[in-house]
Structure formats: C-alpha cells, structure tokens
Design a protein around this motif. Sequence first.
Motif, PDB file in Angstrom:
ATOM      1  N   ARG A 169     -27.788  21.982 -24.489  1.00 18.62           N
ATOM      2  CA  ARG A 169     -28.453  21.125 -25.477  1.00 18.62           C
ATOM      3  C   ARG A 169     -27.777  21.239 -26.841  1.00 18.62           C
ATOM      4  NH1 ARG A 169     -32.003  17.218 -23.446  1.00 18.62           N
ATOM      5  NH2 ARG A 169     -33.466  18.149 -21.965  1.00 18.62           N
ATOM      6  N   SER A 224     -32.710   3.169 -21.676  1.00 15.11           N
ATOM      7  CA  SER A 224     -33.668   2.414 -22.484  1.00 15.11           C
ATOM      8  C   SER A 224     -32.971   1.703 -23.643  1.00 15.11           C
ATOM      9  CB  SER A 224     -34.751   3.358 -23.011  1.00 15.11           C
ATOM     10  OG  SER A 224     -35.643   2.675 -23.863  1.00 15.11           O
ATOM     11  N   PHE A 262     -29.009  16.033 -17.897  1.00 20.18           N
ATOM     12  CA  PHE A 262     -30.419  16.002 -18.279  1.00 20.18           C
ATOM     13  C   PHE A 262     -31.020  14.624 -18.024  1.00 20.18           C
ATOM     14  CE2 PHE A 262     -28.585  19.263 -21.108  1.00 20.18           C
ATOM     15  CZ  PHE A 262     -29.401  20.340 -20.787  1.00 20.18           C
ATOM     16  N   ARG A 263     -32.176  14.590 -17.385  1.00 20.95           N
ATOM     17  CA  ARG A 263     -32.829  13.320 -17.085  1.00 20.95           C
ATOM     18  C   ARG A 263     -33.245  12.592 -18.367  1.00 20.95           C
ATOM     19  NH1 ARG A 263     -34.237   9.736 -12.657  1.00 20.95           N
ATOM     20  NH2 ARG A 263     -34.796   7.972 -13.975  1.00 20.95           N
ATOM     21  N   ASP A 264     -33.742  13.296 -19.363  1.00 17.01           N
ATOM     22  CA  ASP A 264     -34.210  12.606 -20.559  1.00 17.01           C
ATOM     23  C   ASP A 264     -33.067  11.933 -21.309  1.00 17.01           C
ATOM     24  OD1 ASP A 264     -33.462  15.374 -21.176  1.00 17.01           O
ATOM     25  OD2 ASP A 264     -34.142  14.956 -23.210  1.00 17.01           O
ATOM     26  N   ARG A 265     -31.871  12.511 -21.263  1.00 18.21           N
ATOM     27  CA  ARG A 265     -30.723  11.881 -21.910  1.00 18.21           C
ATOM     28  C   ARG A 265     -30.346  10.589 -21.187  1.00 18.21           C
ATOM     29  NH1 ARG A 265     -29.545  13.648 -26.871  1.00 18.21           N
ATOM     30  NH2 ARG A 265     -27.378  13.042 -26.596  1.00 18.21           N
ATOM     31  N   ASP A 267     -32.369   8.708 -19.362  1.00 17.06           N
ATOM     32  CA  ASP A 267     -33.420   7.715 -19.589  1.00 17.06           C
ATOM     33  C   ASP A 267     -33.339   7.111 -20.983  1.00 17.06           C
ATOM     34  OD1 ASP A 267     -34.387   8.094 -17.037  1.00 17.06           O
ATOM     35  OD2 ASP A 267     -35.996   9.456 -17.647  1.00 17.06           O
ATOM     36  N   ALA A 268     -33.042   7.925 -21.982  1.00 17.96           N
ATOM     37  CA  ALA A 268     -32.946   7.416 -23.350  1.00 17.96           C
ATOM     38  C   ALA A 268     -31.780   6.444 -23.475  1.00 17.96           C
ATOM     39  CB  ALA A 268     -32.776   8.573 -24.325  1.00 17.96           C
TER      40      ALA A 268
END
Length: 447
Positions: free
Chosen positions: A241, A91, A82-85, A87-88
């Motif tokens: 998820r 960050s 997952f891209r959001d994982r 990126d988080a």
Amino acid sequence: MTHIDSKNTSGLNRRDFVKGSAMAAGGIMLSGLAWDASAMTLQKPKELKLALVGCGGRGSGAVVQALIADPNVKLVAMADAFRDRLDACYSNITKDDVDGKGSLKAKIDVPEKNKFVGFEGYKSAIDLADVVILATPPGFRPYHLEYAIKQSKHIFCEKPLATDAVGIRKVLGLLEESKQKNLNIVVGLQRHYESSYREIMKRVHGGEIGDVTSGQVYWNSAGVWVRERQPDMTEMQYQMRNWYYFNWLCGDHIVEQHIHNIDVMNWAKQGYPVKAQGMGGRQVRTGKEFGEIFDHHYVEYTYEDGAIMNSQCRHIKGCMDKVTEEIVGTKGRADGSGNIVDLKGNIIYKHRGKDDPNPYEQEHVELFASIRKGGVINDLENGAKATMTAIMGRMATYSGRELTWEEAINSEVNLFPDRLAWDANPKSMPDKNGFYTIAVPGVTQVI
C-alpha cells in the motif's frame, strides 16, 4: 552469474521514432481501364484487445490514454493485487465523462470473470489481450515483462523497469526475444514522445551546441503521498500500500521519478555513464512512515568521454522545486523548456511552446499506429539502461563508493521477496518501534 561488459552497454542505439499513423492517399488515373470498386472499399481495422495490469493512479491514467489513442481498441481485462484498487479504477473509467474526454463505456468490456485480483492475476489478464499495459509498482516489472513477452504481447510499460541490477539483467535478457517476435514495447519515459524534447535532441545531435561536455538534471519537489498503516495489515500489505517508500517496490525516488531527467542526459550523450559517485541521506523525512528511502540524492556521473552529469533530486517540503534538465556543450546550452542558447546567452532556438500533442497520449498513439502498420517500436533496451543508470546512482549514494557501470550492473543484491503472499515477509522489516534499516554511506554494501 552473467557478467555484462560495461563497454558493450554504454553505447546507445539511436531509436527510430515513429512519425505518426497518417497516410497520404494519392489520386489514381485509370484512363480506359476497368476496375473493381469493391477493391477500394476500406475495411475496418482489427479490434485490438487491451489488458490493464496495475490499477493505481498511473494505470488508470494510462488506460484512458490508450483507449482514446486508437478508435478500435477495447479493454477486456484488468488485474491488481488489491480488489479495491481495481474497483476504483473501473468505476472511474466507466463514468459518463472521463477526464473531459467523454464516455469510454463503448470501449470497455470487462465482465467480472475478467477482473483478476492477487499476485498472479496478471497472467490471466495478459492471456486475454493483444496489447498490455504494465503499471504496477516497478519491482514487479521484470516478471510481468517476462510473461508478456513470452506470450508475444505488445506492451506499454511504465518506467522504471526494475529496482535492482538483478531485475535489470532479467529485462535485458528479454531483449533478443522481443526483437525476434517483432513486439512493440513503449516505455513510459514520455519525454521521448514530447515534441519539444525531440526538436531539442535533433539539434543537439546535429551539433548546434557543439560537443556535449556536461549537464545538470533535477527532480527537486515536496514529495508524494503517504498511506498510513492500518491495524489489520500484514507487513506485506502495508509495504504494498505504501510502496513508494520501499526499495524492492520503488527503488527510491532517484529511480522512480528522477529517471526521467537522467534519461534525458543519456539521450543527449547517446550513451550511458561508465561510473558514478555521490552523496545523499535522510535529513527531514525521518519518520517511520517514510520507510527506508532517502529524502535527497546528489550523484556525479561520468561518461566514457569524460563528460559529467550532475544529478540532484530531493523530496522535502518548503525547498526550491525544480524539475528540468540543462545540457551544456562547447558552443551553447539546451534546456528542458525547449530553448537553445549560445555561450553568450543569445537564443539559437526556442520551441513554440503550444499546440504540441500530449506526450502521455502520444506514446499510445504511436504504439497503436506501429502495431497497425506492422512496424516495431522497441524501447526496452533504453528503458532498462536508463533504469540501471538511476539504480547505479542510488547504489553510489547509499554506499558512499565510486562504482563502475560493470560493478553496478553485475551486483547480486536482490531486493525482491523470496515469496509473494500476504502473510510473507519482505526482506526489509521494521524493528520493534516500527523503524526500518536506513542505508549508511561508508557502511552499506551494495555489490
């Protein structure tokens, strides 16, 4: 089908623990001899390139621990489904202060082209590294280990190492190649890197509690997170998820968490159980959001010499929490708090309980120290067999049967999906009301 003889898999090869990376430098007396000062110049160690595969909570923690474990390690690639994982995670680890450790920015060089998303991204990330961290849900571990070992990479991988016997056989099949290549493979059963457990086991194996006859091991807690289904999710996305509640990804909490305590008893016995029987069920956490796993398990494991391990784990709120181990011998008892007592309760040994290195960090310190000095730490065999012990326990509670090690490890039940894609269906699917099939002891077949 490759059959694995239980007699050949029940003995533990004692691991050689790496004591640290410090070297004592002695003085050199050079009376009357000419020498070249340049020969004594210290060279900066080689920069080791690191890749992170699996950017969730455990991966985020492990990569920080790896980056602070060695002064010349640089993170160069990241991969997650997952891209959001991803990126988080990126960050978090590039903040000015990461978990009170200060800035790690100088040790992170992951350009956009080195951020890989999807089911196959792990290969591209591994290709760029010298050392890889494997921290995805454990159902993927056999396949990620296989690729990393084929590519001759040193590895830190989280436990457990699979979720079914098919996966365990794949991992054990990689053992000889990893040894031939002198690969360092540290498995995240961090009690093996914890000072109190090392001291206790040194004394247990030295006979201070006599012959080990039984043990009690516990992981009783309130449970973990739940992630709600979103309207636009495919079934594969939802299960990925909410991975903790699906056996192909997690293995049930007896495998995902309780493996730590089960592994301690195996360590004390220097071997693995030859059979298991038990009971379990789903009494409180019965909602569809809890997927297909049980909320409690009890397993009685028997070792080759007749010693018994009583194993219990529970994920139910409002109950007694207990996460520890007690090892019972003919002369006394040892526990997970670092205490040894005789049969009358008199203290034989009590660990100092302070000033110990963080075992989650120590795993990485010893991994990189071993790589630097050309040594080998290889936890793969014990990691696989500890995982199989926990899987055998799940098989016993799901089926209600007594199972031998040989029956369990040669099971052909394969939980992994036939195809990995966001539009593909896992093998466990919900009914029209959103509920999944739950194992029924006496009915469910596990071999």
